[in-house]
Design a protein around this motif. Structure first.
Motif, mmCIF file in Angstrom:
data_model
loop_
_atom_site.group_PDB
_atom_site.id
_atom_site.type_symbol
_atom_site.label_atom_id
_atom_site.label_comp_id
_atom_site.label_asym_id
_atom_site.label_seq_id
_atom_site.Cartn_x
_atom_site.Cartn_y
_atom_site.Cartn_z
ATOM 1 N N GLU A 1 58.339 14.825 95.641
ATOM 2 C CA GLU A 1 59.284 15.883 95.263
ATOM 3 C C GLU A 1 60.096 15.481 94.033
ATOM 4 O OE1 GLU A 1 61.452 16.497 98.896
ATOM 5 O OE2 GLU A 1 60.091 18.098 99.548
ATOM 6 N N ARG A 2 60.485 14.226 93.955
ATOM 7 C CA ARG A 2 61.236 13.764 92.789
ATOM 8 C C ARG A 2 60.356 13.755 91.539
ATOM 9 N NH1 ARG A 2 63.509 8.141 94.474
ATOM 10 N NH2 ARG A 2 64.289 8.179 92.304
ATOM 11 N N LEU A 3 59.100 13.344 91.694
ATOM 12 C CA LEU A 3 58.168 13.365 90.571
ATOM 13 C C LEU A 3 57.964 14.787 90.068
ATOM 14 C CD1 LEU A 3 55.447 10.857 91.828
ATOM 15 C CD2 LEU A 3 56.789 10.594 89.729
ATOM 16 N N ARG A 4 57.848 15.729 90.984
ATOM 17 C CA ARG A 4 57.616 17.126 90.604
ATOM 18 C C ARG A 4 58.843 17.737 89.918
ATOM 19 N NH1 ARG A 4 56.066 21.190 93.939
ATOM 20 N NH2 ARG A 4 55.056 22.041 92.089
ATOM 21 N N MET A 5 59.988 17.120 90.112
ATOM 22 C CA MET A 5 61.206 17.590 89.436
ATOM 23 C C MET A 5 61.442 16.868 88.109
ATOM 24 S SD MET A 5 62.147 20.068 91.221
ATOM 25 C CE MET A 5 63.693 20.416 90.388
ATOM 26 N N ILE B 1 53.443 11.000 85.356
ATOM 27 C CA ILE B 1 52.648 11.811 86.279
ATOM 28 C C ILE B 1 53.149 13.250 86.228
ATOM 29 C CG2 ILE B 1 52.055 12.256 88.701
ATOM 30 C CD1 ILE B 1 52.191 9.245 89.177
ATOM 31 N N GLN B 2 52.281 14.168 85.785
ATOM 32 C CA GLN B 2 52.651 15.578 85.755
ATOM 33 C C GLN B 2 51.684 16.452 86.547
ATOM 34 O OE1 GLN B 2 52.493 17.437 81.914
ATOM 35 N NE2 GLN B 2 50.521 16.513 81.354
ATOM 36 N N TRP B 3 50.484 15.903 86.842
ATOM 37 C CA TRP B 3 49.507 16.668 87.601
ATOM 38 C C TRP B 3 49.586 16.316 89.081
ATOM 39 C CZ3 TRP B 3 46.768 20.801 86.354
ATOM 40 C CH2 TRP B 3 46.541 21.079 85.003
ATOM 41 N N PHE B 4 49.423 17.338 89.927
ATOM 42 C CA PHE B 4 49.428 17.140 91.377
ATOM 43 C C PHE B 4 48.283 17.929 91.990
ATOM 44 C CE2 PHE B 4 53.564 16.172 89.860
ATOM 45 C CZ PHE B 4 53.984 15.087 90.624
ATOM 46 N N HIS C 1 58.346 21.028 85.759
ATOM 47 C CA HIS C 1 57.966 19.721 85.221
ATOM 48 C C HIS C 1 56.578 19.273 85.661
ATOM 49 C CE1 HIS C 1 62.112 19.118 83.898
ATOM 50 N NE2 HIS C 1 62.505 19.526 85.094
ATOM 51 N N SER C 2 55.941 20.019 86.576
ATOM 52 C CA SER C 2 54.656 19.575 87.093
ATOM 53 C C SER C 2 53.613 20.670 87.011
ATOM 54 C CB SER C 2 54.799 19.123 88.550
ATOM 55 O OG SER C 2 55.086 20.224 89.398
ATOM 56 N N ILE D 1 41.877 20.378 88.169
ATOM 57 C CA ILE D 1 42.534 19.370 87.328
ATOM 58 C C ILE D 1 41.490 18.620 86.498
ATOM 59 C CG2 ILE D 1 43.858 17.211 87.368
ATOM 60 C CD1 ILE D 1 45.271 18.287 89.875
ATOM 61 N N LEU D 2 40.363 18.310 87.108
ATOM 62 C CA LEU D 2 39.306 17.596 86.393
ATOM 63 C C LEU D 2 38.722 18.463 85.282
ATOM 64 C CD1 LEU D 2 37.444 15.913 89.403
ATOM 65 C CD2 LEU D 2 39.148 14.914 87.892
#
Length: 502
Positions: A77-81, A92-95, A160-161, A169-170
């Motif tokens: 969640e923090r990465l996605r923000m 890291i921006q892709w999930f 942000h994500s 994604i690939l």
């Protein structure tokens, strides 16, 4: 001139590296482990567990606990923000959006640039490398590859994500040169409306020279049947005469094998199983006569394994590759260059060889039936269904099974909801063969079925055509990597399927 023969020479150096899997597997994994630890030393996670002082696998195992998605969710969640350097040093921006947990509809798994290069794309290249070794006469590059994947998803609450099925994604990040040898075009490939997407892909590819397919068997069947409907052809090689290989994964191929044989009758057709999940690329079949896959040990993945008798413990003991035993069920745990650390992915496997390390997928840690102590796993189910189909002439499209804990007559049993591509000679006969096969395959099931005391004979309910498609559509999970739950220890999903079947 066969251009593939010339191009295949570019893959020879990689074959020499893969040959080391036979003799240096443990050393290769140790190198991967050391590299991953070193790269993450200065991340928030690395500082929390003092990666700088970890000098051995034993220290790592004692210091870092086994993780589930719920454990890593706060970091995700923090990465996605927009925060970075939390679990992995690069941005890291892709999930990758995957099926959810008990508490969440979906999981969002981080995908780093290193993972794209050293795990997923490397896995795709190795599929071709190993296929050329298995089929030296291949004309793979004389045409194009048809990839059936997922789509991008809304970014939900984060600007942000970027979110999508792993396959999307690939496709989005692939080298532009690869687009010259693959179909459909990116715009169609990333469409989110599944039924429309199937139609567009069929229309776009029927006049192409397709030599290879990549995707999930169940969803590819839908596309193949639509292609045949549009063209009026009986078999797929009439549409694509140079088709020679299907790289498949995501679900077991066993229930679909006979249907594919009917739709693709060419003797030059090959089927190669792969194990490519949202969390990583783990295995590739390297022998067409052996269903086991080779564990890919020099990617950005360090593997650990938990035996099934340890899995129910509060602090289960894991082992590294060097300590696994053959023919024993393990839950797989991974640490990767996506920043997943000691992450239990939910799949169970069984090793069949150590030189090189080869395995078969036996099920899911959550997809089983153990309501009465029978410990029925997906591997049992697939083999039992295969025997029942062989004995009755049936073909299975989709299936799901769940326990009946106690009906009005105080009887307990398993119910199987099965959508047949070809009906058996008798449903009762099919059910009896399936039941008998499960007894042969699983001693716990056999014991619970003894004299019908604890468990009654299983019941087969015929699903209407398109039931599972409709169920997935109702849940917004058509296509991509979404799958029907094969075995469930509760009736939550099963009851909803039964209601839709009326």
């Amino acid at each position: 001139m066969n251009s593939t023969k010339l191009i295949s020479k570019l893959f020879l150096p990689r074959l020499k590296e893969l040959a080391l899997y036979d003799t240096a597997a443990e050393s290769i994994q140790e190198q991967v482990f050391n590299r991953l630890i070193l790269q993450a030393v200065h991340t928030e996670w690395g500082k929390k567990y003092d990666y700088n002082s970890i000098k051995s696998y034993e220290e790592f195992k004692k210091r870092v606990p086994i993780q589930s998605y719920d454990d890593i969710k706060p970091y995700v969640e923090r990465l996605r923000m927009g925060e970075q350097n939390l679990i992995w040093p690069s941005r890291i921006q892709w999930f990758a959006k995957s099926s959810g947990t008990t508490n969440d509809k979906s999981k969002f798994l981080p995908v780093s640039k290193e993972a794209l290069k050293d795990i997923h794309y490397r896995g795709g290249k190795d599929c071709i490398t190993l296929y050329f070794q298995m089929n030296p006469e291949s004309r793979f590059f004389s045409g194009k590859g048809l990839i059936l994947g997922g789509s991008h998803s809304p970014n939900l609450d984060s600007k942000h994500s970027l979110v999508g099925d792993l396959s999307a994604i690939l496709i989005q990040n692939i080298n532009p040169l690869v687009n010259l040898v693959r179909v459909p075009g990116k715009k169609v490939a990333l469409m989110s409306e599944w039924d429309c997407k199937i139609e567009k892909i069929a229309q776009e590819t029927i006049h192409q020279n397709v030599t290879n397919l990549s995707g999930v068997p169940s969803w590819f069947l839908v596309l193949i049947k639509r292609v045949l409907e549009i063209t009026g052809k009986q078999t797929l090689e009439e549409v694509w005469p140079n088709l020679e290989v299907f790289f498949h994964g995501g679900v077991s191929f066993a229930p679909y094998r006979e249907q594919y044989k009917q739709l693709i009758k060419s003797e030059k057709m090959h089927y190669v199983e792969t194990y490519n999940a949202s969390e990583g690329f783990f295995g590739i079949q390297n022998d067409l006569s052996d269903p086991a896959m080779m564990l890919m040990i020099d990617y950005g993945i360090f593997y650990e394994f938990i035996s099934m008798d340890e899995l129910c413990k509060e602090n289960p003991e894991a082992c590294c590759l060097a300590d696994v035993e053959l023919n024993k069920n393990y839950a797989m745990v991974i640490s990767t260059s996506c920043g997943l650390w000691r992450y239990m992915i939910g799949d169970t496997i069984k090793f069949t060889s150590k030189n090189p390390y080869k395995f078969v997928i036996t099920g899911r840690t959550k997809h089983f039936i153990n309501a009465f102590g029978e410990e029925l796993i997906i591997d049992n189910a697939e083999k039992g269904l295969a025997k029942a189909c062989n004995a009755t002439g049936a073909q299975v499209n989709e299936y799901s099974a769940a326990p009946v804990f106690m009906d009005k007559n105080a009887k307990c049993r398993h119910q199987w909801l099965i959508e047949f591509a070809k009906m058996p000679d008798s449903i009762d006969h099919f059910a009896a063969i399936l039941d008998a096969s499960l007894k042969e395959l699983n001693s716990d099931y056999e014991a619970k079925r003894f004299k019908d005391i604890a468990l009654q004979p299983l019941e087969v309910i015929v699903a209407r055509k398109g039931l599972f498609h409709d169920w997935l559509k109702e849940k917004g999970k058509l296509g991509g990597q979404h799958k029907v739950p094969r075995l469930s220890n509760t009736r939550e999903h099963f009851e909803k399927m039964i209601l839709l079947n009326k």
